[in-house]
Design a protein around this motif. Structure first.
Motif, PDB file in Angstrom:
ATOM      1  N   TYR A 253      10.198  -3.475   3.256  1.00  0.00           N
ATOM      2  CA  TYR A 253       9.217  -2.822   4.289  1.00  0.00           C
ATOM      3  C   TYR A 253       8.544  -3.723   5.164  1.00  0.00           C
ATOM      4  O   TYR A 253       8.214  -3.723   6.227  1.00  0.00           O
ATOM      5  N   LEU A 254       7.648  -4.652   4.418  1.00  0.00           N
ATOM      6  CA  LEU A 254       6.930  -5.626   4.977  1.00  0.00           C
ATOM      7  C   LEU A 254       7.722  -6.809   5.985  1.00  0.00           C
ATOM      8  O   LEU A 254       7.140  -6.911   6.941  1.00  0.00           O
TER       9      LEU A 254
ATOM     10  N   ARG B  12      -1.115  -0.657   7.597  1.00  0.00           N
ATOM     11  CA  ARG B  12      -0.814  -1.697   8.965  1.00  0.00           C
ATOM     12  C   ARG B  12      -1.698  -1.031   9.841  1.00  0.00           C
ATOM     13  O   ARG B  12      -2.186  -1.467  10.839  1.00  0.00           O
TER      14      ARG B  12
ATOM     15  N   GLY C  59       8.722  -2.544  -0.982  1.00  0.00           N
ATOM     16  CA  GLY C  59       7.605  -2.914  -0.366  1.00  0.00           C
ATOM     17  C   GLY C  59       7.889  -4.343   0.147  1.00  0.00           C
ATOM     18  O   GLY C  59       7.518  -4.242   1.370  1.00  0.00           O
ATOM     19  N   LEU C  60       8.258  -5.287  -0.261  1.00  0.00           N
ATOM     20  CA  LEU C  60       8.600  -6.567   0.273  1.00  0.00           C
ATOM     21  C   LEU C  60       9.700  -6.310   1.374  1.00  0.00           C
ATOM     22  O   LEU C  60       9.536  -6.826   2.351  1.00  0.00           O
TER      23      LEU C  60
ATOM     24  N   GLY D 116       2.611   4.258   2.555  1.00  0.00           N
ATOM     25  CA  GLY D 116       1.357   3.299   2.349  1.00  0.00           C
ATOM     26  C   GLY D 116       1.461   2.032   2.911  1.00  0.00           C
ATOM     27  O   GLY D 116       0.292   1.620   3.494  1.00  0.00           O
ATOM     28  N   MET D 117       2.430   1.550   3.314  1.00  0.00           N
ATOM     29  CA  MET D 117       2.608   0.205   4.086  1.00  0.00           C
ATOM     30  C   MET D 117       2.236   0.534   5.526  1.00  0.00           C
ATOM     31  O   MET D 117       1.236  -0.212   6.125  1.00  0.00           O
TER      32      MET D 117
ATOM     33  N   VAL E 122       9.259  -0.479  -6.656  1.00  0.00           N
ATOM     34  CA  VAL E 122       8.218  -0.553  -5.777  1.00  0.00           C
ATOM     35  C   VAL E 122       8.152  -1.868  -5.175  1.00  0.00           C
ATOM     36  O   VAL E 122       8.011  -2.124  -3.970  1.00  0.00           O
ATOM     37  N   GLY E 123       8.270  -3.052  -5.876  1.00  0.00           N
ATOM     38  CA  GLY E 123       8.283  -4.229  -5.427  1.00  0.00           C
ATOM     39  C   GLY E 123       9.211  -4.666  -4.577  1.00  0.00           C
ATOM     40  O   GLY E 123       9.165  -5.322  -3.451  1.00  0.00           O
TER      41      GLY E 123
ATOM     42  N   VAL F 214       6.350   4.416  -0.659  1.00  0.00           N
ATOM     43  CA  VAL F 214       5.896   2.929  -0.393  1.00  0.00           C
ATOM     44  C   VAL F 214       5.755   2.754   1.275  1.00  0.00           C
ATOM     45  O   VAL F 214       4.765   2.057   1.800  1.00  0.00           O
ATOM     46  N   ALA F 215       6.896   3.014   1.785  1.00  0.00           N
ATOM     47  CA  ALA F 215       6.565   2.948   3.410  1.00  0.00           C
ATOM     48  C   ALA F 215       5.581   3.868   4.036  1.00  0.00           C
ATOM     49  O   ALA F 215       4.859   3.469   4.813  1.00  0.00           O
TER      50      ALA F 215
END
Length: 284
Positions: free
Chosen positions: A159-160, A101, A156-157, A96-97, A152-153, A93-94
């Protein structure tokens, strides 16, 4: 070997292209001497510490029936499959983010993506190793799917909004994983325990021997020690990332280069000794 024919008619054993660190016995023994823990300082640290150490760890122990002092083999089997299936999520996840970015801002990532992908792949390999030893029930498979959709959700949130919070979360999670594997290694090597009776005689699966380049006569307890060492590394990496700015250069890049160079040297030596390319028999 895969049951499917290669599209280019190439007949070759699969080999993991992402090189993990190959631990020496001295390195593992040194890490087993101490289990450092991070003391939460900021409000975010305290929130992540409470979430992992109080809510998740103790709840997970109760659900799996895990007794750290003398766990049963059954409680460990279920626990390890769930643990490793979840542990493989944050790194991906990180990564991918950060990848998106970098594309979105048209700027470099400064080397973080590779380390995060290596972490995710390493945890996935942990899962595949465990699945060579234990069978996943239908309930376990359902729990894995449910956990993945949830994590995942959430991750992901997180990390965002606050990347450092996710790395601190993973750092604390890896502290508990390190403690779990330390307890397992101790139990397996202690006569009279459940794990000594049920696991001490088990041989290491071939996939583990290939992945960590272990001796052919290695035991399952040796695999557990490598799993432990990997988790301590993820612990240290994520606690370090949690203290850094998003655009700070990744201090672990040199380790990946060293591991890759070492793997190349070992493979070359095997090629010379065997007269053929080093080709692991397993296919994750």
């Amino acid at each position: 070997m895969s049951k499917h024919e290669h599209p280019l008619k190439v007949k070759k054993a699969w080999q993991n292209p992402m090189q993990n660190h190959v631990w020496s016995k001295a390195e593992i023994e040194e890490r087993m001497k101490d289990l450092p823990t991070h003391t939460p300082e900021t409000l975010t640290d305290k929130a992540m510490h409470f979430l992992v150490k109080t809510l998740l760890y103790h709840t997970f122990n109760r659900i799996t029936g895990f007794n750290p002092t003398n766990p049963t083999a059954k409680s460990c089997e279920w626990r390890l499959i769930i643990l490793e299936s979840v542990a493989g999520v944050p790194g991906m996840v990180a990564a991918g983010m950060r990848h998106f970015r970098s594309l979105r801002t048209l700027r470099r990532d400064y080397g973080w993506i590779h380390t995060l992908l290596e972490e995710a792949e390493n945890e996935r390999m942990h899962l595949l190793v465990c699945l060579k030893m234990f069978n996943a029930s239908h309930l376990t498979r359902f729990a894995v799917v449910a956990a993945q959709y949830t994590m995942v959700g959430f991750l992901g949130l997180t990390y965002l909004i606050h990347p450092k919070a996710l790395h601190r979360f993973v750092g604390y999670l890896e502290e508990t994983a390190s403690k779990t594997y330390f307890d397992l290694v101790t139990a397996v090597n202690t006569p009279g325990t459940h794990l000594h009776r049920e696991w001490a005689h088990l041989k290491a699966p071939q996939i583990a021997i290939d992945y960590w380049r272990m001796d052919k006569d290695s035991m399952w307890s040796d695999v557990l020690m490598n799993l432990f060492a990997d988790e301590t590394n993820h612990r240290d990496v994520n606690h370090t990332f949690a203290t850094m700015k998003n655009d700070d250069p990744n201090p672990y890049v040199h380790k990946h280069l060293e591991d890759a160079a070492k793997a190349w040297q070992v493979s070359s030596k095997q090629t010379i000794n065997d007269g053929t390319s080093a080709k692991p028999a397993t296919q994750p």
